[in-house]
Each structure stands twice: as C-alpha cells, then as structure tokens.
Design an enzyme around this catalytic site. Structure first.
Site, PDB file in Angstrom:
ATOM      1  N   GLN A   1       1.020  -5.809  -4.215  1.00  0.00           N
ATOM      2  CA  GLN A   1      -0.410  -6.295  -3.437  1.00  0.00           C
ATOM      3  C   GLN A   1      -1.641  -5.319  -3.623  1.00  0.00           C
ATOM      4  OE1 GLN A   1       2.337  -6.415   0.194  1.00  0.00           O
ATOM      5  NE2 GLN A   1       0.893  -7.633   0.976  1.00  0.00           N
TER       6      GLN A   1
ATOM      7  N   HIS B   1      -3.195  -9.522  -5.361  1.00  0.00           N
ATOM      8  CA  HIS B   1      -4.328  -9.566  -4.997  1.00  0.00           C
ATOM      9  C   HIS B   1      -5.439  -9.223  -6.028  1.00  0.00           C
ATOM     10  CE1 HIS B   1      -2.989  -8.958  -0.492  1.00  0.00           C
ATOM     11  NE2 HIS B   1      -2.724  -9.985  -1.038  1.00  0.00           N
TER      12      HIS B   1
ATOM     13  N   THR C   1       0.235   5.275  -1.552  1.00  0.00           N
ATOM     14  CA  THR C   1      -0.093   6.388  -0.830  1.00  0.00           C
ATOM     15  C   THR C   1       0.073   7.906  -1.272  1.00  0.00           C
ATOM     16  OG1 THR C   1       1.571   5.830   0.747  1.00  0.00           O
ATOM     17  CG2 THR C   1      -0.437   5.308   1.437  1.00  0.00           C
TER      18      THR C   1
ATOM     19  N   ALA D   1       0.918  -1.175   0.016  1.00  0.00           N
ATOM     20  CA  ALA D   1      -0.026  -0.068  -0.226  1.00  0.00           C
ATOM     21  C   ALA D   1       0.896   1.229  -0.009  1.00  0.00           C
ATOM     22  CB  ALA D   1      -0.895  -0.030   1.125  1.00  0.00           C
TER      23      ALA D   1
ATOM     24  N   CYS E   1     -17.583 -12.849 -13.918  1.00  0.00           N
ATOM     25  CA  CYS E   1     -18.963 -13.326 -13.665  1.00  0.00           C
ATOM     26  C   CYS E   1     -18.674 -14.440 -12.658  1.00  0.00           C
ATOM     27  CB  CYS E   1     -19.687 -13.876 -14.986  1.00  0.00           C
ATOM     28  SG  CYS E   1     -20.887 -15.072 -14.684  1.00  0.00           S
TER      29      CYS E   1
ATOM     30  N   THR F   1       5.461  -1.884   2.496  1.00  0.00           N
ATOM     31  CA  THR F   1       4.376  -2.742   2.892  1.00  0.00           C
ATOM     32  C   THR F   1       4.648  -3.406   4.379  1.00  0.00           C
ATOM     33  OG1 THR F   1       3.936  -5.220   2.706  1.00  0.00           O
ATOM     34  CG2 THR F   1       5.894  -4.728   1.917  1.00  0.00           C
ATOM     35  N   SER F   2       3.566  -3.590   5.201  1.00  0.00           N
ATOM     36  CA  SER F   2       3.774  -3.810   6.498  1.00  0.00           C
ATOM     37  C   SER F   2       4.141  -5.221   6.588  1.00  0.00           C
ATOM     38  CB  SER F   2       2.477  -3.601   7.410  1.00  0.00           C
ATOM     39  OG  SER F   2       1.377  -4.534   7.008  1.00  0.00           O
TER      40      SER F   2
ATOM     41  N   ASN G   1      10.772   1.642   3.550  1.00  0.00           N
ATOM     42  CA  ASN G   1       9.628   1.651   4.086  1.00  0.00           C
ATOM     43  C   ASN G   1       9.764   2.761   5.357  1.00  0.00           C
ATOM     44  OD1 ASN G   1       7.177   0.027   3.931  1.00  0.00           O
ATOM     45  ND2 ASN G   1       7.398  -0.642   6.222  1.00  0.00           N
TER      46      ASN G   1
ATOM     47  N   ARG H   1      -6.171   0.420   5.928  1.00  0.00           N
ATOM     48  CA  ARG H   1      -6.150   0.603   7.254  1.00  0.00           C
ATOM     49  C   ARG H   1      -5.951   2.060   7.877  1.00  0.00           C
ATOM     50  NH1 ARG H   1      -9.526  -1.230   9.792  1.00  0.00           N
ATOM     51  NH2 ARG H   1     -10.091  -3.113   8.982  1.00  0.00           N
TER      52      ARG H   1
HETATM   53 ZN   LIG Z   1     -21.606 -15.665 -16.896  1.00  0.00          ZN
END
Ligand SMILES: [Zn+2]
Length: 251
Positions: free
Chosen positions: A104, A122, A29, A25, A130, A193-194, A216, A37
């Site tokens: 991430q 992620h 930022t 993250a 779908c 990243t944490s 960091n 968070r």
């Molecule tokens: Zn579908």
C-alpha cells in the site's frame, strides 16, 4: 521476540509454494517514512500548516488549483533507504522463493531493494502522468511552466503524481491482480498495516490458502481469517531477527 515464533515463520516460508506479502505503512516506518497518520506524517504536517489533506490531495483540487497544489509547502524530504524487511524479502526472492509483494506504500523501496515481483496498490510516486492524455513521466523528466506546474510535452495537460489520492479508486487491473495473487498463494503474510483502508481490508479475505501470518505492532481485527502466527513487533526488526537462520549478506 520469541524464538519459537521466528522458527515457525521460517518453517512456513520454507514450506510455502507461493507467498503473498501484503504490506502497509509499517513496512517503511523503519526506513524513516512516517505513516501518513502518525505525528510526523504527511497529512498531520499538512493539518499543522492549516491545510486539509482531503481537500488538497484530490484530483479536483489539482485540476482547479494547480499553482497552489504544486507550490504547497511540503515536509522536508529525507533520504530514505530500504530497511531489513525490504532487503530480506528481496533476498528470499533471489534465493528462489516465490514471494510476491503487494504494497500500500508508494515509496518504491521494495524495488530499490531489488525485489522483482511488486504490485503497488496505491500507485507510485516515481511515475507521474498527464491528467489529459495519460502519458507517463518520470519525476526527473518533468517540465514545469513559469508557475511551477508540471506540463505534458504534447497537450500541455497537468502532469500529476501517479499515486491514488483521496476519493480516487485503485486501478481496476491492480485490484484484479491482487485478488488473483492472494487466491493463488498458500502463505499470506500481512505486515505493518492497520487494515482500516478499503480495499486492503477486503482483499485479504480472498485468501483460501494454508497459512496466515501477521506481523504488526498493534492487534488487528481479522475475524474471518484463521491466523496461524501472530508476531507483535516491528516488521524490519522481525526480518532482521529472522536472518539469524539465513545469514543473507545484508545489514
Ligand atoms: Zn498529455
């Protein structure tokens, strides 16, 4: 920022054959995307609206309460742009450095900056799918029913964001590709990243290469890694300063 730290970062980047940039993250930022968070973050905002993020950002909730999910109040969307970290990394790649981004984040800012090698651990907010047949949709292609629920053209299934929500697993192929990439690289840069979230906090230990750099704002506990360089500063700021040695045409 210490000059000798920047010089070492430059030296490590220039000496490496394959670089893995493992970001969280904190890389975004400075583009104005709050960490989930942080006080301005998505989950904190949800809690202020008396919504439990664990309950709502969840596959089962979308399936059983699609109308509530797709009509939930969302924090104001601001226009976001890649920052100097995204841009510098893309410039390194463009100038021939084999620098592979594993992120991430789901904001797509590395790709927007022009980076070619990006793995989104992620998932991605720019690719929806779908829930019944897995057909993939761009956010701009979504067709919504009268209740504002995006529906699949083919089977009318619910179309959801392609990001990994609570209780969901990272795609096994992404996990595998991350592992092999980290194993192959000889420089690992861990940034913004944490490292508190699985699988990030395990994956970094796949590294068997030469050097590890951490950028960091807070100290990280990485007992099993031998860290060669620790820069305690924001990621974008660090890369902005690094550009003094390169003069890439970015701002
Ligand atoms: Zn579908």
């Amino acid at each position: 920022m210490k000059e000798k730290h920047l010089k070492r970062l430059q030296q490590y980047i220039e000496e490496a054959k394959i670089i893995t940039f493992f970001g969280g993250a904190g890389v975004s930022t400075e583009s104005g995307i709050p960490d989930y968070r942080s006080s301005e973050g998505t989950y904190t905002k949800m809690e202020e609206n008396r919504q439990d993020p664990k309950k709502i950002m969840n596959r089962r909730y979308i399936q059983s309460n699609p109308v509530e999910f797709f009509n939930r109040p969302e924090p104001e969307r601001r226009i976001i742009e890649p920052n100097l970290a995204h841009k510098m990394l893309a410039e390194f790649e463009k100038s021939g450095h084999d620098i592979r981004v594993i992120t991430q984040n789901v904001d797509g800012l590395h790709q927007r900056a022009g980076h070619r090698w990006v793995l989104e651990l992620h998932g991605s907010g720019r690719s929806w799918y779908c829930m019944d047949c897995q057909r993939v949709y761009l956010p701009s292609e979504l067709q919504r029913d009268k209740d504002n629920v995006p529906r699949c053209y083919v089977d009318n299934g619910i179309v959801r964001p392609g990001v990994v929500f609570f209780g969901e697993n990272v795609q096994p192929e992404n996990l595998e590709k991350t592992k092999t990439t980290i194993q192959k690289s000889d420089l690992l840069i861990i940034a913004g990243t944490s490292l508190t979230v699985f699988p990030a906090n395990r994956l970094i230990y796949e590294f068997k290469g030469r050097r590890v750099v951490i950028i960091n704002t807070e100290k990280l506990a990485v007992d099993q890694l031998n860290v060669d360089l620790y820069i305690e500063a924001p990621v974008g700021e660090t890369f902005a300063e690094l550009n003094r040695f390169y003069n890439f045409p970015i701002k």
